[in-house]
Structures are given as structure tokens and as C-alpha cells.
Design an enzyme around this catalytic site. Structure first.
Site, PDB file in Angstrom:
ATOM      1  N   GLY A  82      74.697   9.190  64.655  1.00  0.00           N
ATOM      2  CA  GLY A  82      74.616   8.713  63.276  1.00  0.00           C
ATOM      3  C   GLY A  82      73.567   9.479  62.487  1.00  0.00           C
ATOM      4  O   GLY A  82      72.628  10.035  63.055  1.00  0.00           O
ATOM      5  N   ASP A 140      69.662   8.852  52.724  1.00  0.00           N
ATOM      6  CA  ASP A 140      69.266   7.740  51.867  1.00  0.00           C
ATOM      7  C   ASP A 140      69.000   8.158  50.423  1.00  0.00           C
ATOM      8  O   ASP A 140      68.325   9.155  50.168  1.00  0.00           O
ATOM      9  CB  ASP A 140      67.978   7.089  52.410  1.00  0.00           C
ATOM     10  N   TYR A 156      75.131   4.323  54.244  1.00  0.00           N
ATOM     11  CA  TYR A 156      74.838   3.952  55.635  1.00  0.00           C
ATOM     12  C   TYR A 156      75.225   2.491  55.904  1.00  0.00           C
ATOM     13  O   TYR A 156      75.843   2.176  56.931  1.00  0.00           O
ATOM     14  CB  TYR A 156      73.343   4.176  55.879  1.00  0.00           C
TER      15      TYR A 156
HETATM   16  N1  CAA Z   1      64.103  -3.726  47.009  1.00  0.00           N
HETATM   17  C1  CAA Z   1      64.052  -3.773  45.666  1.00  0.00           C
HETATM   18  N2  CAA Z   1      63.548  -2.785  44.905  1.00  0.00           N
HETATM   19  C2  CAA Z   1      63.061  -1.722  45.538  1.00  0.00           C
HETATM   20  C3  CAA Z   1      63.089  -1.602  46.952  1.00  0.00           C
HETATM   21  C4  CAA Z   1      63.626  -2.663  47.695  1.00  0.00           C
HETATM   22  N3  CAA Z   1      63.673  -2.631  49.032  1.00  0.00           N
HETATM   23  N4  CAA Z   1      62.546  -0.418  47.285  1.00  0.00           N
HETATM   24  C5  CAA Z   1      62.208   0.185  46.134  1.00  0.00           C
HETATM   25  N5  CAA Z   1      62.512  -0.609  45.074  1.00  0.00           N
HETATM   26  C6  CAA Z   1      62.309  -0.325  43.656  1.00  0.00           C
HETATM   27  C7  CAA Z   1      61.016   0.418  43.445  1.00  0.00           C
HETATM   28  O1  CAA Z   1      59.939  -0.486  43.321  1.00  0.00           O
HETATM   29  C8  CAA Z   1      61.294   1.163  42.161  1.00  0.00           C
HETATM   30  O2  CAA Z   1      61.216   0.276  41.086  1.00  0.00           O
HETATM   31  P1  CAA Z   1      60.541   0.715  39.706  1.00  0.00           P
HETATM   32  O3  CAA Z   1      61.338   1.900  39.232  1.00  0.00           O
HETATM   33  O4  CAA Z   1      60.699  -0.509  38.839  1.00  0.00           O
HETATM   34  O5  CAA Z   1      59.132   1.028  40.045  1.00  0.00           O
HETATM   35  C9  CAA Z   1      62.759   1.514  42.260  1.00  0.00           C
HETATM   36  O6  CAA Z   1      63.324   0.574  43.195  1.00  0.00           O
HETATM   37  C10 CAA Z   1      62.990   2.923  42.753  1.00  0.00           C
HETATM   38  O7  CAA Z   1      62.527   2.975  44.101  1.00  0.00           O
HETATM   39  P2  CAA Z   1      62.022   4.282  44.722  1.00  0.00           P
HETATM   40  O8  CAA Z   1      60.984   4.913  43.876  1.00  0.00           O
HETATM   41  O9  CAA Z   1      61.729   4.000  46.158  1.00  0.00           O
HETATM   42  O10 CAA Z   1      63.319   5.208  44.633  1.00  0.00           O
HETATM   43  P3  CAA Z   1      63.412   6.579  45.294  1.00  0.00           P
HETATM   44  O11 CAA Z   1      64.661   7.190  44.769  1.00  0.00           O
HETATM   45  O12 CAA Z   1      62.168   7.335  45.228  1.00  0.00           O
HETATM   46  O13 CAA Z   1      63.577   6.205  46.864  1.00  0.00           O
HETATM   47  C11 CAA Z   1      64.683   5.553  48.840  1.00  0.00           C
HETATM   48  C12 CAA Z   1      64.713   5.543  47.310  1.00  0.00           C
HETATM   49  C13 CAA Z   1      64.546   6.978  49.374  1.00  0.00           C
HETATM   50  C14 CAA Z   1      66.000   5.009  49.293  1.00  0.00           C
HETATM   51  C15 CAA Z   1      63.507   4.707  49.319  1.00  0.00           C
HETATM   52  O14 CAA Z   1      63.560   3.445  48.705  1.00  0.00           O
HETATM   53  C16 CAA Z   1      63.563   4.490  50.839  1.00  0.00           C
HETATM   54  O15 CAA Z   1      63.196   5.356  51.631  1.00  0.00           O
HETATM   55  N6  CAA Z   1      64.004   3.306  51.263  1.00  0.00           N
HETATM   56  C17 CAA Z   1      64.103   2.966  52.700  1.00  0.00           C
HETATM   57  C18 CAA Z   1      65.473   3.158  53.160  1.00  0.00           C
HETATM   58  C19 CAA Z   1      65.549   2.736  54.597  1.00  0.00           C
HETATM   59  O16 CAA Z   1      65.083   1.677  55.009  1.00  0.00           O
HETATM   60  N7  CAA Z   1      66.173   3.562  55.400  1.00  0.00           N
HETATM   61  C20 CAA Z   1      66.284   3.232  56.771  1.00  0.00           C
HETATM   62  C21 CAA Z   1      66.329   4.501  57.549  1.00  0.00           C
HETATM   63  S1  CAA Z   1      66.281   4.171  59.282  1.00  0.00           S
HETATM   64  C22 CAA Z   1      67.768   3.597  59.624  1.00  0.00           C
HETATM   65  O17 CAA Z   1      68.653   3.555  58.825  1.00  0.00           O
HETATM   66  C23 CAA Z   1      67.967   3.127  61.026  1.00  0.00           C
HETATM   67  C24 CAA Z   1      68.523   1.774  61.060  1.00  0.00           C
HETATM   68  O18 CAA Z   1      69.675   1.615  61.368  1.00  0.00           O
HETATM   69  C25 CAA Z   1      67.643   0.610  60.817  1.00  0.00           C
END
Ligand code: CAA
Length: 240
Positions: free
Chosen positions: A84, A88, A147
Site C-alpha cells: 500500500g 495524502d 486512501y
Molecule cells: N481535522 C480538521 N481540520 C484539520 C485537520 C483535521 N484532522 N488537520 C488539519 N486541519 C485543518 C488545519 O487546521 C487547517 O485549517 P486552517 O486553514 O483553518 O488553519 C486546514 O485544515 C489545512 O490543513 P493543513 O495545513 O494540514 O493542510 P495541508 O495541505 O498542509 O496538509 C495533510 C494536509 C498533508 C493531509 C496533513 O493534514 C496531514 O499530513 N494529515 C495526516 C494524514 C494522515 O494521518 N495520514 C496517515 C498516513 S499513515 C497511514 O495512512 C497508515 C494507516 O493506515 C494508519
């Protein structure tokens, strides 16, 4: 003769732990890898197991490699769909190619690999298919529409194929890991990861071995009555 177990993405991360546990439990393990030759070489040297290169999002490639495995190692009786990727981003920023890459590598691959092995399993009256889904397919995850859709799709796929395989001695189950210590999760931004760990009642990330133990049990004869199940292993983060 010990049963042949094939693990996609089996040379690194959770897949590596699964390969090692299956080997310890007496299976003849074949790992499929895609890009990382160095990890594959280390896997061969450390485990003395087979590692074959294939792109799981390419049906013809899988078909040719699985045929080779059948000739060189034996018929595949256990299939672990573990390979996988993540790409993101929030939906409004997501490039269509990142939607397709994740759906094809994580979900369509399960159709390809299962399609290739299913007739052999039906003829032999035995098979185990274990699909490594995710907590994020169960609950959804911000930044992972691709995903989460693929991983949720794997759960539906599991249940439908479990119905089809049941009378033929084939069990099909899904395992949903939570956040596990791997290269995939180490790529998450530290602040985001810390906030995720705060949501885990067991107060830590999981270890690949904690997923592998469950997979090997599902592959065993002892698990013959478990089919169509979705097993959450996530430290209590989401109780589906
Ligand atoms: N819930 C609600 N709002 C959220 C949030 C959440 N979980 N995370 C971020 N936001 C908000 C932020 O506060 C921001 O708001 P404002 O503009 O009002 O400040 C807005 O959403 C934009 O967020 P980002 O700046 O984070 O946006 P970005 O484009 O820079 O990043 C992202 C987006 C890359 C997806 C980032 O949020 C991230 O890395 N998220 C984690 C994703 C994740 O958990 N991936 C798991 C990978 S591991 C895996 O997948 C294995 C598995 O099976 C478990």
C-alpha cells in the site's frame, strides 16, 4: 510440505513483520516487492525467504510473476494483500494521478492478486486471503480521501469474496491496523503525528509485530471458522 504464503509489500514495514511471523509459524514465505532492491536483498539474506519483484497495480505483471512463483516455489495457499501507498492531501488539492495511484495500488491490486490465485484455491478446497486495510478505511482521515476510500473498499471486497469462498474452504478476512511504527507513519508531520498519538487510548503507536501475530493466526488452520471478519488493531483509537 509447508504451505506457501505470499505477502505483497513483504520486505518492509508491516509486510516484513508478517513475512517473518509466517516463516516462524512454519509457512514457506514469498514476498513481493516493487521498488526497493536494497530492502529486498537484505530480506533475502536475513530471512532466506524468496522475494520477487512485481507491480501489484499491473495485472499482467502480477500474472507473470505469480506463474513463476507457482513453478519455482509452489501453489499459493495463503495470500496477504499488504502492499500500500499514501499520497495524502486534502481533496481540493489532490491531483487526479494521486487518486488513481492509491486506488490502483491499494485496492485494485487486491482484485488482481486474488483473481490470479482464486481458481487454484477453489480447486484445492483451501485458501486464506488476508487483506491489510486500515483504521482510516473504517473512520475516514483528514487528508486521505483516496486512501480511506481504497481501504474501505478493501473491507467490502473482503466481505463479498468471503461469501464466495466460504463453501470452498477459502477464508477471506480484513485486518485494520491503526498507527504503526513504519516508514509510512514516520513520514507524517511531527505535530500531526503527536495529535494522532494523543487519540490512542493505549498511548503509543503499534508495532508491526502486533499486526503480524494476528495475520499469522488468521492464516492458520485454527482460524478456519473466521471469515468475512474485520479485525481492528489500533490501541483503542477507533472501536468499529
Ligand atoms: N481535522 C480538521 N481540520 C484539520 C485537520 C483535521 N484532522 N488537520 C488539519 N486541519 C485543518 C488545519 O487546521 C487547517 O485549517 P486552517 O486553514 O483553518 O488553519 C486546514 O485544515 C489545512 O490543513 P493543513 O495545513 O494540514 O493542510 P495541508 O495541505 O498542509 O496538509 C495533510 C494536509 C498533508 C493531509 C496533513 O493534514 C496531514 O499530513 N494529515 C495526516 C494524514 C494522515 O494521518 N495520514 C496517515 C498516513 S499513515 C497511514 O495512512 C497508515 C494507516 O493506515 C494508519
Amino acid at each position: 510440505m509447508s504451505k506457501v504464503a505470499l505477502v505483497t509489500g513483504g520486505t518492509r514495514g508491516i509486510g516484513l513483520a508478517i513475512s517473518m511471523q509466517l516463516k516462524e509459524d512454519g509457512f514457506q514465505v514469498v514476498a513481493i516487492y516493487h521498488g526497493n532492491e536494497e530492502a529486498a536483498e537484505k530480506f533475502r539474506a536475513d530471512t532466506k525467504c524468496h522475494a520477487y519483484k512485481a507491480d501489484v497495480s499491473n495485472y499482467e505483471d502480477c500474472k507473470a510473476v505469480f506463474e513463476k512463483i507457482k513453478e519455482e516455489v509452489g501453489a499459493i495457499e495463503i495470500l496477504v494483500n499488504n502492499a500500500g501507498i499514501t499520497r495524502d492531501s486534502t481533496l481540493h488539492k489532490m491531483k487526479p494521478e494521486n487518486w488513481h495511484a492509491v486506488i490502483e495500488t491499494n485496492l485494485t491490486s487486491c482484485f488482481y492478486t486474488s483473481h490470479i490465485v482464486i481458481n487454484g484455491m477453489r480447486e484445492r478446497g483451501f485458501g486464506r486471503i488476508i487483506n491489510i486495510s486500515s483504521i482510516n478505511g473504517q473512520k475516514g482521515q483528514f487528508g486521505q480521501t483516496n486512501y480511506s476510500a481504497a481501504k474501505a473498499g478493501m473491507i467490502g471486497f473482503t466481505k463479498a469474496l468471503a461469501l464466495e469462498g466460504a463453501a470452498k474452504g477459502i477464508t477471506v478476512n480484513a485486518v485494520c491496523p491503526g498507527y504503526i511504527e513504519t516508514d509510512m507513519t514516520s513520514a507524517i508531520n511531527k505535530e500531526v503525528l503527536d495529535s494522532i498519538i494523543r487519540q490512542i487510548p493505549i498511548t503509543r503507536m503499534g508495532k508491526p509485530e502486533e499486526i503480524a501475530a494476528a495475520v499469522s493466526f488468521l492464516a492458520s488452520d485454527k482460524a478456519a471458522f473466521i471469515t468475512g471478519a474485520t479485525l481492528s488493531i489500533n490501541g483503542g483509537q477507533y472501536m468499529a
